[in-house]
Design an enzyme around this catalytic site. Sequence first.
Site, PDB file in Angstrom:
ATOM      1  N   ARG A 115      63.193  35.950  12.786  1.00 15.10           N
ATOM      2  CA  ARG A 115      64.716  37.611  12.165  1.00 15.10           C
ATOM      3  C   ARG A 115      63.867  38.684  13.386  1.00 15.10           C
ATOM      4  NH1 ARG A 115      63.555  37.670   6.745  1.00 15.10           N
ATOM      5  NH2 ARG A 115      61.272  36.495   7.283  1.00 15.10           N
ATOM      6  N   ASP A 173      63.232  41.987  15.470  1.00 22.16           N
ATOM      7  CA  ASP A 173      63.546  43.226  15.631  1.00 22.16           C
ATOM      8  C   ASP A 173      64.425  43.659  16.812  1.00 22.16           C
ATOM      9  OD1 ASP A 173      61.779  43.994  13.303  1.00 22.16           O
ATOM     10  OD2 ASP A 173      60.039  44.170  14.019  1.00 22.16           O
ATOM     11  N   TYR A 228      56.030  32.747  21.171  1.00 19.28           N
ATOM     12  CA  TYR A 228      56.903  34.356  21.740  1.00 19.28           C
ATOM     13  C   TYR A 228      55.837  34.809  22.943  1.00 19.28           C
ATOM     14  CZ  TYR A 228      58.841  36.066  17.724  1.00 19.28           C
ATOM     15  OH  TYR A 228      59.546  36.399  16.927  1.00 19.28           O
ATOM     16  N   ARG A 255      53.410  42.173  18.385  1.00 17.75           N
ATOM     17  CA  ARG A 255      53.412  43.719  19.508  1.00 17.75           C
ATOM     18  C   ARG A 255      52.525  44.723  19.065  1.00 17.75           C
ATOM     19  NH1 ARG A 255      59.149  46.194  17.792  1.00 17.75           N
ATOM     20  NH2 ARG A 255      58.306  47.746  18.362  1.00 17.75           N
TER      21      ARG A 255
END
Lengths: 256, 256
Positions: free
Chosen positions: B51, B53, B112, B203
């Site tokens: 999910r 952002d 990622y 992040r």
Amino acid sequence: MPRYAFKIEYHGAPFCGWQRQAGGLPSVQQSVEEALARLEPGDHRIAAAGRTDAGVHATGQVAHADLAKDWQSFRLAEALNWHLKPQPIAITACAQVPDDFHARFSAMERRYTFRLISRRAPATHDKGLVWQVSQPLNAEKMRQGAAHLIGLQDFTTFRSVMCQADSPVKTLDEIRIEELDYPGGQEFRFYLRARSFLHNQVRSIVGTLERVGAGSWSPDRVADALAAKNRAACGPVSPPDGLYLTAAGYPADPFA
Amino acid sequence: MPRYAFKIEYHGAPFCGWQRQAGGLPSVQQSVEEALARLEPGDHRIAAAGRTDAGVHATGQVAHADLAKDWQSFRLAEALNWHLKPQPIAITACAQVPDDFHARFSAMERRYTFRLISRRAPATHDKGLVWQVSQPLNAEKMRQGAAHLIGLQDFTTFRSVMCQADSPVKTLDEIRIEELDYPGGQEFRFYLRARSFLHNQVRSIVGTLERVGAGSWSPDRVADALAAKNRAACGPVSPPDGLYLTAAGYPADPFA
């Protein structure tokens, strides 16, 4: 007046190309000249290594300008980048150079990269930054076709009818074709290197090699097209989106 | 009802993230569900591996949907891409999968990539696609800091206070940091791999490691921050622009 060389990166989409033109979109040259005028009022005329067409990108364009003031090169680049905002033009290096340095006439080599994507799904992050086709391409056949173009050749077939160069005879030093993984498809990067290029030469070559990769042209037909010395024998000219001027080479690297 | 898995690429900028949200920007999920409704009228609800952002990109998001009709997967992807236009969302692979395949719950791994650029001149082609800082960064120090985070850890420091996961304890399998040439600067690519990630974990980690690379934090301070199990001990959270969900791993590759 001290002379400065600039390494310039830009996104080609919003510009009519490097060179100033009457009417229409602004040129990259004009934008840089206007930024220079913000630092030192007056008319500035800058010369560049490559006169890229509308839509063509650069990561390593080189230009030079004469300024009145003795600028510290870091501060000069910072000030120009400030005034260039929000346009997609960036001065990525700057250096004072000898008075006889000329970004165009001193250049001994130009390098271009062309990004060609093959996949069915439309590009997202790379939109406007690549040429996209939908059919699979054969890298080895494109390499065989490209091999016919290396060396000293008459490139009449592979230059625009608008080309203003005195002679169509040029030496193409390298075409290297790299195949990369790309999500849901293939990416091909064409690396071309020559002392100088004719108008539309890279796009004419890549557009023709794409036909070879797709199987519509045999690799040997590239040799026939070259031998024809006839613009009509060229394959389709690729769009500008995938083309990047990546470097200009000089007897001594002005930014070293 | 046959079940289909989709590999999805998107540009994060115009979306509020993967998930539907009340008001504001559309979500990627909603756009894909609406494209499905153009093929088979009715309400579609799709589930995804990650999910992401607002502003976060994907090159390898995976989602699944149940459809009434027996679609040929190539045609299904083509039809969805047609209806997704001109939004920057692309279905790059599609396959029929067993009924017990679940894009979120069957996933054993997420990957990622984070792109971080260091240079003074503003980004042109990569605008919105990278996080840009102006100070030089030390890759080796960032690698030393990252090493403290590998393995089974309590990541309370490195997750959003909004995180809805039951437990902050996760196993981070890999953080690999690659340094690349970038015109006028440096590029760093962070490759992270885990079974699953907490909200804002990548992040928070990258934002903290950037402080290490810049010299503001010692590499060992990352270990102290982790041990504190306190959100306040985290470095700054990086912006979403440089983050890409690149892959989800399953017991059997649905697209093989």
